[in-house]
Design a protein around this motif. Structure first.
Motif, mmCIF file in Angstrom:
data_model
loop_
_atom_site.group_PDB
_atom_site.id
_atom_site.type_symbol
_atom_site.label_atom_id
_atom_site.label_comp_id
_atom_site.label_asym_id
_atom_site.label_seq_id
_atom_site.Cartn_x
_atom_site.Cartn_y
_atom_site.Cartn_z
ATOM 1 N N HIS A 220 0.775 -1.727 0.214
ATOM 2 C CA HIS A 220 0.327 -0.137 -0.004
ATOM 3 C C HIS A 220 0.896 1.314 0.125
ATOM 4 O O HIS A 220 0.892 2.623 -0.163
ATOM 5 C CB HIS A 220 -1.491 0.309 1.050
ATOM 6 C CG HIS A 220 -1.671 -1.142 1.231
ATOM 7 N ND1 HIS A 220 -1.543 -2.315 1.432
ATOM 8 C CD2 HIS A 220 -3.152 -0.774 0.774
ATOM 9 C CE1 HIS A 220 -2.938 -3.208 1.037
ATOM 10 N NE2 HIS A 220 -3.666 -2.532 1.156
ATOM 11 N N THR A 222 2.993 4.271 -0.991
ATOM 12 C CA THR A 222 2.681 5.293 -2.581
ATOM 13 C C THR A 222 3.447 5.607 -3.470
ATOM 14 O O THR A 222 4.292 5.290 -3.028
ATOM 15 C CB THR A 222 1.927 6.707 -1.937
ATOM 16 O OG1 THR A 222 0.970 6.674 -0.764
ATOM 17 C CG2 THR A 222 1.787 7.829 -2.590
ATOM 18 N N LYS A 224 5.701 6.944 -6.661
ATOM 19 C CA LYS A 224 6.720 8.103 -6.768
ATOM 20 C C LYS A 224 6.750 8.487 -8.450
ATOM 21 O O LYS A 224 7.739 7.502 -8.248
ATOM 22 C CB LYS A 224 6.515 9.116 -5.738
ATOM 23 C CG LYS A 224 6.124 8.637 -4.391
ATOM 24 C CD LYS A 224 6.944 9.398 -2.948
ATOM 25 C CE LYS A 224 6.597 9.881 -1.691
ATOM 26 N NZ LYS A 224 7.590 9.984 -0.800
#
Length: 229
Positions: A220, A222, A224
């Motif tokens: 999970h 994020t 980038k």
């Protein structure tokens, strides 16, 4: 089991030349267990193949030319010479010698560096296990696939898709191939693994709260975009 041995290691001068000894009274379908492993929690997790005690030199005889030595890192910290003495006893009587290492300390990496060096010099196959249950599964698999051809062992799925999923899961630092297969077996797909809560992940064999949380966080995290140069 290295942490529950009931006998002392023999002195070097008393160690006789090892031989592959399979008593006639035991089944060839069984894992042969050295009596010094009596009390090892690993034994209660060997459920899918029979096992029995026999007068053999290694801790486990998994096939005609395959054996395993069991070692817990905690025991190795207390008795660093133990593995060397066991290797002197087993020598090269088996073509495949597995060093099954149970990870039971918080920081195993310095010890694994040393054990990997020993394994390279002694021509051992070193396999880590995060729990007694995982160690039992590893021993089972060696016996189950003892005489299976490569095409039987190979997963009957689209190799390109399966390999991509396996590569994705094993890119997580705490996940090895056994863990990846366990996750796929329990959840069925990568999508379901991603949906799983840390509590559900922790229920998988070989996992626990800490490992499950790390897997959940990695899945999970994020993404980038790297800045363009």
């Amino acid at each position: 089991m290295a942490s529950a041995h009931s006998t002392e290691i023999q002195e070097q001068g008393k160690v006789s030349e090892p031989k592959i000894f399979v008593p006639s009274t035991v089944s060839k379908n069984s894992i042969l267990v050295n009596p010094r492993q009596r009390g090892n929690p690993v034994l209660k997790f060997i459920r899918n193949v029979p096992w029995e005690y026999a007068e053999v030199v290694p801790d486990y005889v998994l096939g005609q030319g395959t054996c395993a030595l069991f070692l817990s890192i905690r025991y190795h910290n207390l008795h660093p010479d133990y593995i060397h003495e066991r290797l002197k006893e087993v020598k090269y009587a088996y073509s495949l010698r597995v060093l099954l290492v149970q990870v039971d300390v918080s920081d195993p990496f310095p010890i694994f560096k040393s054990l990997t060096h020993i394994s390279m010099l002694a021509d051992l196959t070193i396999i880590p296990a995060n729990s007694a249950e995982e160690a039992g599964r590893i021993l089972e698999n060696y016996k189950i696939y003892e005489n299976k051809p490569p095409d039987f062992i190979q997963e009957k799925q689209d190799p390109s898709v399966l390999q991509q999923v396996m590569d994705s899961l094993t890119s997580i630092r705490v996940v090895n191939k056994t863990d990846a297969m366990t996750l796929l077996h329990n959840f069925g797909s990568l999508a379901e693994i991603v949906k799983a809560t840390p509590e559900k992940l922790a229920l998988c064999p070989g996992f626990g709260p800490n490992k499950a949380q790390k897997v959940f966080d990695a899945l999970h995290e994020t993404f980038k975009r790297l800045p363009s140069t």
